[in-house]
Design a protein around this motif. Structure first.
Motif, PDB file in Angstrom:
ATOM      1  N   GLY A  69       0.816  -1.200   0.000  1.00 57.42           N
ATOM      2  CA  GLY A  69       0.000   0.000   0.000  1.00 57.42           C
ATOM      3  C   GLY A  69       0.855   1.257   0.000  1.00 57.42           C
ATOM      4  O   GLY A  69       2.002   1.265   0.428  1.00 57.42           O
ATOM      5  N   GLN A  70       0.289   2.333  -0.487  1.00 61.98           N
ATOM      6  CA  GLN A  70       0.996   3.600  -0.569  1.00 61.98           C
ATOM      7  C   GLN A  70       1.211   4.169   0.831  1.00 61.98           C
ATOM      8  O   GLN A  70       0.342   4.084   1.699  1.00 61.98           O
ATOM      9  CB  GLN A  70       0.191   4.574  -1.420  1.00 61.98           C
ATOM     10  N   SER A  71       2.381   4.752   1.071  1.00 58.98           N
ATOM     11  CA  SER A  71       2.685   5.278   2.398  1.00 58.98           C
ATOM     12  C   SER A  71       3.565   6.513   2.283  1.00 58.98           C
ATOM     13  O   SER A  71       4.068   6.847   1.216  1.00 58.98           O
ATOM     14  CB  SER A  71       3.391   4.210   3.253  1.00 58.98           C
ATOM     15  N   ILE A  72       3.725   7.187   3.410  1.00 64.92           N
ATOM     16  CA  ILE A  72       4.600   8.352   3.499  1.00 64.92           C
ATOM     17  C   ILE A  72       5.406   8.224   4.780  1.00 64.92           C
ATOM     18  O   ILE A  72       4.902   7.742   5.799  1.00 64.92           O
ATOM     19  CB  ILE A  72       3.790   9.662   3.470  1.00 64.92           C
ATOM     20  N   LYS A  73       6.664   8.633   4.752  1.00 62.57           N
ATOM     21  CA  LYS A  73       7.560   8.384   5.881  1.00 62.57           C
ATOM     22  C   LYS A  73       8.020   9.696   6.501  1.00 62.57           C
ATOM     23  O   LYS A  73       9.167  10.100   6.377  1.00 62.57           O
ATOM     24  CB  LYS A  73       8.760   7.553   5.411  1.00 62.57           C
ATOM     25  N   ASP A  74       7.093  10.393   7.160  1.00 67.46           N
ATOM     26  CA  ASP A  74       7.452  11.631   7.845  1.00 67.46           C
ATOM     27  C   ASP A  74       6.687  11.777   9.166  1.00 67.46           C
ATOM     28  O   ASP A  74       6.368  12.873   9.594  1.00 67.46           O
ATOM     29  CB  ASP A  74       7.200  12.845   6.941  1.00 67.46           C
ATOM     30  N   VAL A  75       6.385  10.620   9.795  1.00 69.05           N
ATOM     31  CA  VAL A  75       5.607  10.611  11.031  1.00 69.05           C
ATOM     32  C   VAL A  75       6.391   9.881  12.113  1.00 69.05           C
ATOM     33  O   VAL A  75       6.912   8.780  11.871  1.00 69.05           O
ATOM     34  CB  VAL A  75       4.240   9.923  10.818  1.00 69.05           C
ATOM     35  N   CYS A  76       6.469  10.479  13.294  1.00 70.15           N
ATOM     36  CA  CYS A  76       7.222   9.854  14.381  1.00 70.15           C
ATOM     37  C   CYS A  76       6.479   8.635  14.918  1.00 70.15           C
ATOM     38  O   CYS A  76       5.267   8.481  14.712  1.00 70.15           O
ATOM     39  CB  CYS A  76       7.497  10.850  15.499  1.00 70.15           C
ATOM     40  N   ALA A  77       7.187   7.781  15.636  1.00 68.08           N
ATOM     41  CA  ALA A  77       6.611   6.532  16.134  1.00 68.08           C
ATOM     42  C   ALA A  77       5.461   6.780  17.095  1.00 68.08           C
ATOM     43  O   ALA A  77       4.449   6.064  17.073  1.00 68.08           O
ATOM     44  CB  ALA A  77       7.699   5.690  16.801  1.00 68.08           C
ATOM     45  N   ASN A  78       5.573   7.793  17.946  1.00 68.45           N
ATOM     46  CA  ASN A  78       4.516   8.057  18.918  1.00 68.45           C
ATOM     47  C   ASN A  78       3.223   8.483  18.224  1.00 68.45           C
ATOM     48  O   ASN A  78       2.134   7.988  18.549  1.00 68.45           O
ATOM     49  CB  ASN A  78       4.955   9.140  19.897  1.00 68.45           C
ATOM     50  N   CYS A  79       3.337   9.390  17.257  1.00 63.31           N
ATOM     51  CA  CYS A  79       2.140   9.822  16.529  1.00 63.31           C
ATOM     52  C   CYS A  79       1.541   8.664  15.738  1.00 63.31           C
ATOM     53  O   CYS A  79       0.328   8.438  15.756  1.00 63.31           O
ATOM     54  CB  CYS A  79       2.481  10.972  15.585  1.00 63.31           C
ATOM     55  N   ASN A  80       2.398   7.897  15.077  1.00 63.59           N
ATOM     56  CA  ASN A  80       1.935   6.813  14.218  1.00 63.59           C
ATOM     57  C   ASN A  80       1.247   5.714  15.029  1.00 63.59           C
ATOM     58  O   ASN A  80       0.111   5.334  14.751  1.00 63.59           O
ATOM     59  CB  ASN A  80       3.120   6.228  13.446  1.00 63.59           C
ATOM     60  N   ASN A  81       1.922   5.237  16.057  1.00 61.56           N
ATOM     61  CA  ASN A  81       1.425   4.066  16.787  1.00 61.56           C
ATOM     62  C   ASN A  81       0.378   4.403  17.832  1.00 61.56           C
ATOM     63  O   ASN A  81      -0.503   3.592  18.111  1.00 61.56           O
ATOM     64  CB  ASN A  81       2.594   3.337  17.451  1.00 61.56           C
ATOM     65  N   ASN A  82       0.453   5.573  18.425  1.00 62.11           N
ATOM     66  CA  ASN A  82      -0.447   5.909  19.521  1.00 62.11           C
ATOM     67  C   ASN A  82      -1.542   6.891  19.098  1.00 62.11           C
ATOM     68  O   ASN A  82      -2.723   6.543  19.088  1.00 62.11           O
ATOM     69  CB  ASN A  82       0.357   6.485  20.692  1.00 62.11           C
ATOM     70  N   LEU A  83      -1.156   8.114  18.745  1.00 65.83           N
ATOM     71  CA  LEU A  83      -2.153   9.144  18.455  1.00 65.83           C
ATOM     72  C   LEU A  83      -2.975   8.818  17.217  1.00 65.83           C
ATOM     73  O   LEU A  83      -4.209   8.853  17.239  1.00 65.83           O
ATOM     74  CB  LEU A  83      -1.462  10.498  18.302  1.00 65.83           C
ATOM     75  N   LEU A  84      -2.300   8.480  16.125  1.00 67.39           N
ATOM     76  CA  LEU A  84      -3.016   8.181  14.884  1.00 67.39           C
ATOM     77  C   LEU A  84      -3.541   6.744  14.863  1.00 67.39           C
ATOM     78  O   LEU A  84      -4.549   6.446  14.212  1.00 67.39           O
ATOM     79  CB  LEU A  84      -2.105   8.417  13.679  1.00 67.39           C
ATOM     80  N   GLY A  85      -2.865   5.873  15.592  1.00 63.07           N
ATOM     81  CA  GLY A  85      -3.309   4.477  15.667  1.00 63.07           C
ATOM     82  C   GLY A  85      -4.708   4.346  16.235  1.00 63.07           C
ATOM     83  O   GLY A  85      -5.485   3.473  15.827  1.00 63.07           O
ATOM     84  N   LYS A  86      -5.065   5.209  17.185  1.00 62.63           N
ATOM     85  CA  LYS A  86      -6.413   5.186  17.759  1.00 62.63           C
ATOM     86  C   LYS A  86      -7.468   5.504  16.693  1.00 62.63           C
ATOM     87  O   LYS A  86      -8.542   4.913  16.682  1.00 62.63           O
ATOM     88  CB  LYS A  86      -6.513   6.204  18.894  1.00 62.63           C
ATOM     89  N   LEU A  87      -7.135   6.446  15.833  1.00 60.33           N
ATOM     90  CA  LEU A  87      -8.080   6.825  14.779  1.00 60.33           C
ATOM     91  C   LEU A  87      -8.257   5.685  13.777  1.00 60.33           C
ATOM     92  O   LEU A  87      -9.381   5.394  13.347  1.00 60.33           O
ATOM     93  CB  LEU A  87      -7.597   8.087  14.075  1.00 60.33           C
TER      94      LEU A  87
END
Length: 352
Positions: free
Chosen positions: A60-78
């Protein structure tokens, strides 16, 4: 840029929290939880650029400019919320007259869709200044006292093709079957394809021009259809309300409201928009499209012809058709060519 042991290292900034680091995690445009629901659809479509690209993989298409905390925790909830919503309501295929009573949390739904759109826009290199004031809204749970100027409309995707949109060899699944996509700047037609075609008119003149809209995005996730409009920050709320009311009255999409927790969604797709995801037709145009496809089918319903095709076209035949198409479209893909060899032996397909 910082200096460590005499070496200069370039620092990058997380697109959400602003934290600086030398490297970041991979953030999917379409959440990985949705990609897992459709393992056979392993073709990635980049529909956000002026020139669409497609390539075969299972990442799948992705972008690599997000920190681990935002990716796994903050955005992961969404993503967890959104994937759960799609799984609950939109994994099934629906009939022409189906409706869904969808329960939702407006802020979670809007934050999830905005996150997906923001990732898509950055990946495509599209101007993203609209999001400067909305990042905190996306990543924070307890600041929901202000709703960004956004209109979210929802509908149901129904397969309105005569033989089934996922049938290989009849029509290429590369062009017709896209159960997961994020598409920018769709063509919202006032009169519709058939109306203009019968009168010899160009659809370019039939496109609705939405003033004060910074971004317009169409999203399909399974049987879910979302139309999202990001309004200019200077627009008056009354102007948004007027547009929402007029659009809902004339188009088959239902407004998803921030002060409610459930909405009844109905079919938003006809035989034209099913095969052309970039087209949105009015209710009037949808009726005309329905009449035309039934005329072509001799008065039979689409469900009847699809059922007949399923009986005469086995699952194995469909798989072989998909393998053949993939081998032609992706001649350099080792996986596609290996599957071709497994199905058809050493016989070679003539490359065009």
């Amino acid at each position: 840029m910082i200096e460590i042991k005499g070496e200069f290292i370039f620092m990058k900034q997380c697109s959400y929290c602003g934290m600086q680091a030398t490297s970041f995690t991979k953030e999917h445009i379409i959440p990985s939880g949705l990609l897992e629901m459709y393992p056979d659809q392993d073709v990635t479509f980049n529909t956000t650029t002026t020139k669409s690209r497609m390539y075969k993989d299972n990442q799948g298409q992705s972008i690599k400019d997000v920190c681990a905390n935002c990716n796994n925790n903050l955005l992961g909830k969404l993503d967890a919320y959104g994937v759960r919503l799609i799984r609950q309501y939109f994994l099934s295929k629906y009939a022409e007259n189906s409706s869904i009573n969808m329960e939702y949390d407006y802020h979670l739904l809007q934050r999830w869709l905005l996150k997906i759109i923001y990732n898509s826009i950055r990946s495509a290199g599209i101007e993203s200044n609209w999001f400067n004031d909305e990042i905190q809204y996306i990543i924070t749970d307890d600041i929901q006292d202000r709703v960004p100027p956004v209109s979210i409309f929802g509908g149901i995707h129904v397969d309105m093709t005569a033989f089934g949109e996922d049938k290989a060899l009849l029509t290429s699944p590369i062009s017709s079957y896209k159960p997961l996509y994020v598409l920018h700047s769709p063509s919202i037609l006032i009169n519709g394809i058939q109306f203009n075609r019968k009168r010899g008119k160009s659809i370019a003149q039939d496109k609705m021009k939405i003033r004060r809209a910074d971004h317009i995005i169409t999203i399909r996730f399974g049987s879910a259809m979302f139309l999202v409009i990001l309004w200019n920050k200077e627009i008056f709320p009354s102007a948004i309300e007027k547009f929402n009311a007029e659009f809902e009255a004339n188009y088959p999409y239902t407004l998803i409201k921030p002060d409610q927790t459930n909405v009844v969604l109905q079919r938003a797709i006809d035989s034209v928009s099913c095969l052309q995801p970039g087209i949105i037709q009015s209710k009037r145009a949808m009726i005309e499209a329905d009449e035309d496809i039934r005329m072509v089918l001799g008065g039979r319903r689409i469900s009847e012809t699809q059922e007949e095709w399923n009986k005469s076209w086995s699952q194995e035949d469909q798989e072989k058709g998909r393998v053949l198409i993939d081998s032609l479209l992706f001649p350099d893909n080792k996986s596609a060519q290996k599957k071709y060899e497994e199905y058809f032996g050493s016989e070679k397909v003539e490359q065009k």
